[in-house]
Motif scaffolding. Structure first.
Motif: not given
Lengths: 163, 265
Positions: A83-89, A91-94, A96-101
């Motif tokens: 989760l910490a890595i996803v929170i950090f990364l 920031k650079y992906v806006k 929602i679908w790309a964030r879920m991938v």
């Protein structure tokens, strides 16, 4: 920490257990996918879901896992670090679908922590176990993406903390 | 459904283990994970077995009950055992039957890892069998207290845990109600293809999430209205008390660890 964050996190953790316990896993063939893994996708809507998800994993392992403390240690570490890595990364992906991938990929890669646990506990070969776990995790995370998005359309996960 | 709930695992009987401080139990169970790996020969595994069974006896919980509860793990232990028997090729060849070859090293490794797993499960189960979840939360909060200095939200996390524990039965009842309501409308959660089943889950989860978040909202408002201000200066209803028996239990675990270190190969 404000009261709303505390109460929502507690309720998310309780939901995690209710879904883990009551909703049958999605199964295809012999492979069972634990539906509660979909809760990991909450993080893409708001980073404040971090606490609720981690506590959900902690309680699920405490109440439902036979290996208790070992599963708690490694399971919580896997979830919290991913989760910490996803929170950090994130920031650079806006999108929602790309964030879920991205979330699915991070969780699947980081599952080496659980493979490491199984190597320690059962002496299973690390890389083979990691490979099998990656396949299971990526499948459940990708399959639950549309489910989570459909719920988001009705619930608006991103706005719940802002009331 | 509730009787299947693992909370049922807490057995409210009178025993020295039940009376122990949850902090002591948490520390001991956590340390046991490392201690169990110290055993590496028949003598050390024997000692570990004796220690585990004495702890079980002291908990006043019927061994048959514990074994019954762990019955489903038998296959997992058997699988681990067979995995090592067939894939570890060390030491003398004991059995050669077609492509199946069993080596001495594999057999020993299989027995040791299965025993380690068995002891680990039995001992760590004692934590939830003899301690209520709310006691575990209190114990964790107290143990993590020093982290407050590093701005770690210890009190808030303990409160989240308590809220979660309070609402698990409520949300489980609600999940069941919604499931039954949807089934009455003809939804089948167990049949059909993966896509059909995934689609069937959405009408179950949306009302569940909406209701749950409504509860979170009401809870936050109620806490605010009652002037909740966090952990500062707050007194506790349940007080933890570290006794002589807790120190003794910890010392016994340390003595066991030292003995295992001395006896291991």
């Amino acid at each position: 920490m404000n009261i709303r964050t505390i109460s929502i996190s507690g309720i998310v953790a309780a939901l995690y257990i209710a879904v883990t316990f009551l909703v049958q896993p999605l199964a295809f063939g012999a492979v069972q996918l634990r539906l509660s893994e979909m809760f990991n996708h909450l993080i893409v809507f708001n980073k404040k879901y971090f606490y609720g998800i981690v506590i959900g994993v902690f309680l699920a392992n405490l109440l439902l896992s036979p290996m208790k403390v070992l599963d708690i240690t490694f399971g919580v570490a896997h979830t919290a670090i991913s989760l910490a890595i996803v929170i950090f990364l994130g920031k650079y992906v806006k999108n929602i679908w790309a964030r879920m991938v991205l979330n699915s990929l991070v969780f699947s890669f980081m599952i080496f922590i659980v493979a490491w646990e199984l190597k320690i506990a059962f002496g299973t070969p690390f890389f083979e176990t990691w490979g099998v776990l990656i396949l299971g995790e990526i499948a459940v995370m990708l399959i639950t993406m549309p489910i989570m998005y459909a719920i988001h359309k009705g619930v608006h996960f991103d706005k719940l903390f802002k009331k | 459904m509730m009787e299947k709930m693992i909370f049922g695992r807490y057995i409210p009987v009178e025993s020295v283990i039940h009376r122990m401080d949850p902090r002591a139990k948490l520390i001991i169970v956590f340390l046991f994970i490392f201690v169990v790996f110290l055993a590496n020969n028949p003598m050390t595994y024997g000692l570990l077995g004796v220690f585990t069974f004495i702890a079980l006896l002291l908990s006043n919980i019927k061994i048959s009950f514990i074994i019954k509860g762990l019955r489903f793990l038998f296959w997992l232990i058997l699988f681990t055992f067979l995995l090592h028997i067939f894939f570890t090729k060390e030491g003398e060849l004991l059995v050669s039957w077609g492509f199946i070859k069993i080596y001495e090293g594999g057999l020993i490794q299989g027995i040791y890892i299965s025993l380690r797993f068995f002891f680990l499960i039995l001992f760590t189960s004692l934590l939830t069998l003899t301690t209520t979840p709310i006691e575990i939360t209190d114990g964790l909060e107290s143990l993590l207290n020093p982290l407050k200095k590093l701005k770690f939200p210890v009190h808030e996390l303990a409160l989240m845990l308590s809220i979660a524990l309070r609402f698990i039965p409520t949300l489980m009842d609600e999940t069941e109600k919604i499931m039954k309501a949807q089934q009455a409308r003809g939804v089948d959660f167990s049949e059909g293809s993966l896509t059909t089943r995934a689609k069937a889950i959405i009408p179950l989860l949306i009302p569940l999430f909406i209701n749950a978040f409504k509860r979170a909202d009401e809870l936050a408002t109620a806490m605010e209205a009652r002037g909740y201000r966090g952990g500062e200066g707050r007194t506790k209803y349940r007080l933890l008390k570290w006794d002589l028996r807790d120190t003794l239990a910890l010392l016994i675990l340390i003595a066991l660890s030292v003995t295992l270190i001395l006896l291991r190969n």
